[in-house]
Write an enzyme that holds these catalytic residues in place. Structure first.
Site, PDB file in Angstrom:
ATOM      1  N   ASP A  71       6.307  51.607  22.416  1.00 54.00           N
ATOM      2  CA  ASP A  71       6.675  52.075  23.823  1.00 54.00           C
ATOM      3  C   ASP A  71       7.642  51.621  24.231  1.00 54.00           C
ATOM      4  O   ASP A  71       8.409  51.744  25.310  1.00 54.00           O
ATOM      5  CB  ASP A  71       5.461  52.163  24.913  1.00 54.00           C
ATOM      6  CG  ASP A  71       4.977  50.960  25.427  1.00 54.00           C
ATOM      7  OD1 ASP A  71       5.080  49.937  24.560  1.00 54.00           O
ATOM      8  OD2 ASP A  71       3.941  50.858  26.012  1.00 54.00           O
ATOM      9  N   SER A  72       8.162  50.311  23.498  1.00 58.60           N
ATOM     10  CA  SER A  72       9.330  49.587  23.760  1.00 58.60           C
ATOM     11  C   SER A  72      10.578  50.543  23.538  1.00 58.60           C
ATOM     12  O   SER A  72      11.720  50.502  23.899  1.00 58.60           O
ATOM     13  CB  SER A  72       9.676  48.616  22.714  1.00 58.60           C
ATOM     14  OG  SER A  72       9.438  49.112  21.421  1.00 58.60           O
ATOM     15  N   ASP A 110       1.767  53.514  19.857  1.00 56.54           N
ATOM     16  CA  ASP A 110       1.193  52.729  21.137  1.00 56.54           C
ATOM     17  C   ASP A 110       0.485  53.621  21.966  1.00 56.54           C
ATOM     18  O   ASP A 110       1.245  54.944  22.133  1.00 56.54           O
ATOM     19  CB  ASP A 110       2.455  52.224  21.899  1.00 56.54           C
ATOM     20  CG  ASP A 110       2.583  50.857  21.727  1.00 56.54           C
ATOM     21  OD1 ASP A 110       1.556  50.387  21.220  1.00 56.54           O
ATOM     22  OD2 ASP A 110       3.896  50.244  21.884  1.00 56.54           O
ATOM     23  N   LYS A 138      -2.439  51.464  19.388  1.00 53.99           N
ATOM     24  CA  LYS A 138      -2.350  50.133  19.955  1.00 53.99           C
ATOM     25  C   LYS A 138      -2.524  50.196  21.425  1.00 53.99           C
ATOM     26  O   LYS A 138      -1.983  51.258  22.042  1.00 53.99           O
ATOM     27  CB  LYS A 138      -0.974  49.689  19.543  1.00 53.99           C
ATOM     28  CG  LYS A 138      -0.876  48.223  20.149  1.00 53.99           C
ATOM     29  CD  LYS A 138       0.317  47.403  19.452  1.00 53.99           C
ATOM     30  CE  LYS A 138       1.716  47.666  19.925  1.00 53.99           C
ATOM     31  NZ  LYS A 138       2.072  47.438  21.388  1.00 53.99           N
ATOM     32  N   GLU A 140      -2.976  47.922  24.628  1.00 53.86           N
ATOM     33  CA  GLU A 140      -2.744  46.561  25.483  1.00 53.86           C
ATOM     34  C   GLU A 140      -3.929  46.204  26.434  1.00 53.86           C
ATOM     35  O   GLU A 140      -4.348  46.619  27.100  1.00 53.86           O
ATOM     36  CB  GLU A 140      -1.450  46.437  26.177  1.00 53.86           C
ATOM     37  CG  GLU A 140      -0.135  46.639  25.438  1.00 53.86           C
ATOM     38  CD  GLU A 140       1.033  46.707  26.285  1.00 53.86           C
ATOM     39  OE1 GLU A 140       0.920  46.115  27.488  1.00 53.86           O
ATOM     40  OE2 GLU A 140       2.348  46.837  26.001  1.00 53.86           O
ATOM     41  N   GLU A 206       1.625  38.631  21.397  1.00 58.97           N
ATOM     42  CA  GLU A 206       3.237  38.384  21.663  1.00 58.97           C
ATOM     43  C   GLU A 206       3.212  37.423  22.663  1.00 58.97           C
ATOM     44  O   GLU A 206       2.540  37.183  23.723  1.00 58.97           O
ATOM     45  CB  GLU A 206       3.644  39.791  22.533  1.00 58.97           C
ATOM     46  CG  GLU A 206       4.774  39.899  22.822  1.00 58.97           C
ATOM     47  CD  GLU A 206       5.482  41.032  23.515  1.00 58.97           C
ATOM     48  OE1 GLU A 206       4.685  42.254  22.916  1.00 58.97           O
ATOM     49  OE2 GLU A 206       6.638  41.214  23.885  1.00 58.97           O
TER      50      GLU A 206
HETATM   51  O1  KIV Z   1       6.337  48.209  22.109  1.00 54.75           O
HETATM   52  C1  KIV Z   1       6.662  47.836  21.233  1.00 54.75           C
HETATM   53  O2  KIV Z   1       7.600  47.646  20.583  1.00 54.75           O
HETATM   54  C2  KIV Z   1       5.830  46.654  21.006  1.00 54.75           C
HETATM   55  C3  KIV Z   1       6.108  45.294  20.026  1.00 54.75           C
HETATM   56  C4  KIV Z   1       6.807  44.491  20.929  1.00 54.75           C
HETATM   57  C5  KIV Z   1       4.990  44.750  19.487  1.00 54.75           C
HETATM   58  O3  KIV Z   1       4.660  46.478  21.406  1.00 54.75           O
END
Ligand code: KIV
Length: 291
Positions: A71-72, A110, A138, A140, A206
Site C-alpha cells: 500500500d506504499s 497488502d 499482508k 500490519e 520494518e
Molecule cells: O507497502 C509497502 O510497500 C510495504 C513495504 C514497505 C514492506 O509494506
C-alpha cells in the site's frame, strides 16, 4: 494469469508441483510451503514491491522471489503523504496488473488501512485480492489483528504479518520511526511469536534494530523479511521507487540504497540487489540501525 487457468486440472503439473514443494529451484514458481523450506536451508529471500505489469515482469525475470503490492503505492504512485487513503479497489486494480505477468515470484498484496479492522472485512477484502491473483495477504500489527490472521488462515488464505514500524499506524506514532528499541524489544519478540502462532507464514520487520531483528529471526520457524532491520533477516524487501533512487518527496530512510546507480539499468539493478541480498552484503551497517 500465473501458471494458466486450468493448472489444477493437469495431473502432470500437480505432480511436478508436489515435487517442487520439497525441492525448489530457480526456474520453478514459488509456493507458500517453499518459503519455510528456504529458511530451513539458509537460502535468503529476495523481495521488491511492484505496482504494474512492466516492472513486475522485470522483477520476475531477474531473480526476485516475492513481489509485494504494497500500500506504499499510496505514497509512491498516488502521491499521498501516507498509505491511509489506499482502498481495497486500488489494491485489486494493481494486483490484477502485476498478477497478469508473474511466472515465478510469489505475489503478496497488502490489506489496506481499515480493510483488516474486523475478521469479516479482512476476509471479504482478501477474497478480492486472491481472486485478482494474490497468493498471500499482508496485515500490519499484532494485538487484535491476531484474531484476523487466524480467521484468514483457517479459511485457506496465507498471511504475511508486518511488525515493527507499521506505516498504517502513522497517526498514532506521529511519524515514521524505528521501533523495538529498549523495553519495546521484548514486546516485539512476543508479537512476532504470536502472529506465527496465529498462522502467519511470513513476517516483515520494518525499521527494527539489527540485534532485535536477529533475535526474532532466530525465534521463528517462518522467514522474516527485513526492511531497515539489518542483515540477519531471512530475506529483504525495498520499495521499488526507493530502490531505483527516485525522489519520493519524503525524507530518504537510512536503509534505502539506490541500486540503479550500481546496476546501470533496471535489469542490472534488480540483479545487483538480488545478488547482494543472497550473499548477505545488503544491508550493510550503513543501511541498518545498530540499536
Ligand atoms: O507497502 C509497502 O510497500 C510495504 C513495504 C514497505 C514492506 O509494506
Amino acid at each position: 494469469m500465473r501458471r494458466g487457468a486450468d493448472w489444477v486440472d493437469n495431473e502432470r503439473l500437480i505432480t511436478q508441483s508436489n515435487e517442487f514443494m520439497s525441492s525448489h529451484t530457480d526456474s520453478k514458481p514459488w509456493t507458500v510451503p517453499a518459503l519455510a523450506e528456504a529458511k530451513h536451508e539458509g537460502r535468503r529471500l529476495v523481495m521488491l514491491t511492484a505496482y504494474d505489469a512492466g516492472f513486475a515482469r522485470a522483477l520476475d525475470a531477474n531473480g526476485v522471489d516475492l513481489v509485494l503490492i504494497g500500500d506504499s503505492l499510496g505514497m509512491v504512485v498516488q502521491g499521498h503523504y501516507s498509505t491511509l487513503p489506499v482502498t481495497v479497489a486500488d489494491m485489486v486494480y494493481h494486483t490484477r496488473a502485476v498478477a497478469s505477468v508473474l511466472q515465478r515470484a510469489l505475489l503478496v498484496a497488502d490489506l489496506p488501512f481499515g480493510a483488516d479492522a474486523t475478521p469479516e472485512r479482512a476476509l471479504e477484502a482478501s477474497l478480492q485480492l486472491l481472486q485478482a491473483g494474490a497468493e498471500m495477504v499482508k496485515i500490519e500489527g499484532a494485538g487484535f489483528k491476531l484474531e484476523v490472521v487466524r480467521h484468514l488462515v483457517e479459511r485457506e488464505i496465507p498471511v504475511c504479518s508486518h511488525l515493527g514500524l507499521t506505516p498504517q499506524s502513522v497517526l498514532r506514532l506521529g511519524g515514521y520511526r524505528v521501533q523495538g528499541r529498549g523495553d519495546a524489544a521484548e514486546r516485539l519478540r512476543a508479537d512476532a511469536r504470536a502472529v506465527v502462532e496465529a498462522g502467519a507464514s511470513l513476517v516483515v520487520l520494518e525499521c527494527v534494530p539489527t540485534p532485535v531483528a536477529a533475535q526474532i529471526t532466530a525465534d521463528l520457524p517462518v522467514p522474516t523479511i527485513g526492511i531497515g532491520a539489518g542483515p540477519d533477516c531471512d530475506g529483504q524487501v525495498l520499495v521499488l521507487h526507493d530502490f531505483l533512487g527516485l525522489d519520493s518527496g519524503h525524507r530518504r530512510p537510512k536503509f534505502v540504497k539506490d541500486f540503479l546507480a550500481e546496476g546501470g539499468s533496471v535489469a542490472g539493478a534488480i540483479q545487483a540487489y538480488a545478488a547482494a541480498v543472497r550473499d548477505g552484503s545488503f544491508p550493510d551497517a550503513e543501511h541498518a540501525y545498530a540499536s
